[in-house]
Write a protein that holds these residues in place. Structure first.
Motif, mmCIF file in Angstrom:
data_model
loop_
_atom_site.group_PDB
_atom_site.id
_atom_site.type_symbol
_atom_site.label_atom_id
_atom_site.label_comp_id
_atom_site.label_asym_id
_atom_site.label_seq_id
_atom_site.Cartn_x
_atom_site.Cartn_y
_atom_site.Cartn_z
ATOM 1 N N VAL A 1 0.851 -1.184 0.000
ATOM 2 C CA VAL A 1 0.000 0.000 0.000
ATOM 3 C C VAL A 1 0.890 1.238 0.000
ATOM 4 C CG1 VAL A 1 -0.221 0.030 2.528
ATOM 5 C CG2 VAL A 1 -1.958 1.137 1.107
ATOM 6 N N GLN A 2 0.481 2.245 -0.781
ATOM 7 C CA GLN A 2 1.199 3.516 -0.819
ATOM 8 C C GLN A 2 0.357 4.561 -0.101
ATOM 9 O OE1 GLN A 2 0.638 1.884 -4.086
ATOM 10 N NE2 GLN A 2 2.389 0.681 -3.385
ATOM 11 N N LEU A 19 -5.667 16.528 9.159
ATOM 12 C CA LEU A 19 -4.750 15.834 8.277
ATOM 13 C C LEU A 19 -5.480 14.692 7.575
ATOM 14 C CD1 LEU A 19 -1.579 15.569 10.533
ATOM 15 C CD2 LEU A 19 -2.328 17.459 9.069
ATOM 16 N N SER A 20 -5.051 14.435 6.364
ATOM 17 C CA SER A 20 -5.616 13.326 5.607
ATOM 18 C C SER A 20 -4.502 12.435 5.088
ATOM 19 C CB SER A 20 -6.444 13.843 4.426
ATOM 20 O OG SER A 20 -7.540 14.605 4.874
ATOM 21 N N CYS A 21 -4.834 11.191 4.918
ATOM 22 C CA CYS A 21 -3.878 10.234 4.365
ATOM 23 C C CYS A 21 -4.641 9.385 3.352
ATOM 24 C CB CYS A 21 -3.302 9.366 5.464
ATOM 25 S SG CYS A 21 -2.149 8.095 4.902
ATOM 26 N N ALA A 22 -4.233 9.474 2.107
ATOM 27 C CA ALA A 22 -4.868 8.714 1.035
ATOM 28 C C ALA A 22 -4.014 7.501 0.700
ATOM 29 C CB ALA A 22 -5.046 9.595 -0.189
ATOM 30 N N ALA A 23 -4.660 6.363 0.589
ATOM 31 C CA ALA A 23 -3.952 5.123 0.297
ATOM 32 C C ALA A 23 -4.277 4.649 -1.105
ATOM 33 C CB ALA A 23 -4.339 4.050 1.308
ATOM 34 N N SER A 24 -3.308 4.054 -1.720
ATOM 35 C CA SER A 24 -3.536 3.402 -3.006
ATOM 36 C C SER A 24 -3.047 1.973 -2.902
ATOM 37 C CB SER A 24 -2.795 4.139 -4.124
ATOM 38 O OG SER A 24 -1.414 4.187 -3.858
ATOM 39 N N SER A 27 -6.336 -3.737 -0.404
ATOM 40 C CA SER A 27 -6.406 -4.205 0.977
ATOM 41 C C SER A 27 -6.196 -3.132 2.023
ATOM 42 C CB SER A 27 -5.373 -5.327 1.214
ATOM 43 O OG SER A 27 -5.572 -6.381 0.309
ATOM 44 N N PHE A 28 -6.601 -1.902 1.731
ATOM 45 C CA PHE A 28 -6.482 -0.840 2.741
ATOM 46 C C PHE A 28 -7.197 -1.239 4.023
ATOM 47 C CE2 PHE A 28 -6.136 3.286 4.520
ATOM 48 C CZ PHE A 28 -7.364 3.611 5.076
ATOM 49 N N TRP A 112 4.722 3.644 5.119
ATOM 50 C CA TRP A 112 4.737 5.012 5.626
ATOM 51 C C TRP A 112 4.489 6.001 4.504
ATOM 52 C CZ3 TRP A 112 5.474 6.250 10.777
ATOM 53 C CH2 TRP A 112 5.816 5.173 11.611
ATOM 54 N N GLY A 113 3.749 7.045 4.846
ATOM 55 C CA GLY A 113 3.605 8.170 3.938
ATOM 56 C C GLY A 113 4.808 9.082 4.053
ATOM 57 N N GLN A 114 4.823 10.136 3.260
ATOM 58 C CA GLN A 114 5.984 11.001 3.179
ATOM 59 C C GLN A 114 6.025 12.059 4.281
ATOM 60 O OE1 GLN A 114 3.233 11.649 1.797
ATOM 61 N NE2 GLN A 114 3.004 13.859 1.629
#
Length: 122
Positions: A1-2, A19-24, A27-28, A112-114
């Motif tokens: 997952v990204q 804050l938001s976190c978008a996954a691509s 299986s999120f 992890w996100g950036q």
């Protein structure tokens, strides 16, 4: 997952940010999602986590009662609503995905996100 975090910025003490976190990827909904933060010169620390179904959440003592984590599995997003911010909340905030609800340290998260910068002016 990204993972891609967003929503950071500059806010005055006492203010709020979301804050938001978008996954691509797939299986999120199978991941425990967490938020961590890292202030300059300090180690990355746990902020909050939410279970796979969004029915249970947990917070670090330092943010309990001020921050709220939520997720939308259909939209593959997780949010962190931060109220009553203080200067001590200034940090880069990271979203992360992990497999175990039992672990609230960075070691329990595989993706992890950036990071997104949050700066609270006093």
């Amino acid at each position: 997952v990204q993972l891609q975090a967003s929503g950071g910025g500059l806010v005055q003490a006492g203010g709020s940010l979301r804050l938001s976190c978008a996954a691509s990827g797939r299986s999120f909904s199978s991941y425990v999602m967490g938020w961590f933060r890292q202030a300059p010169g300090k180690e990355r620390e746990y902020v909050a986590r939410i279970n796979r179904g969004g029915t249970n959440s947990d917070y670090a003592d330092s943010v309990k009662g001020r921050f709220t984590i939520s997720r939308d599995n259909a939209k593959k997003t997780v949010h962190l609503l931060m109220d009553n911010l203080t200067h001590e909340d200034t940090a880069v905030y990271y979203c992360a995905a992990g497999n175990s609800w039992q672990v609230s340290t960075t070691h329990g998260y595989d993706y992890w996100g950036q990071g997104t910068q949050v700066t609270v002016s006093s």
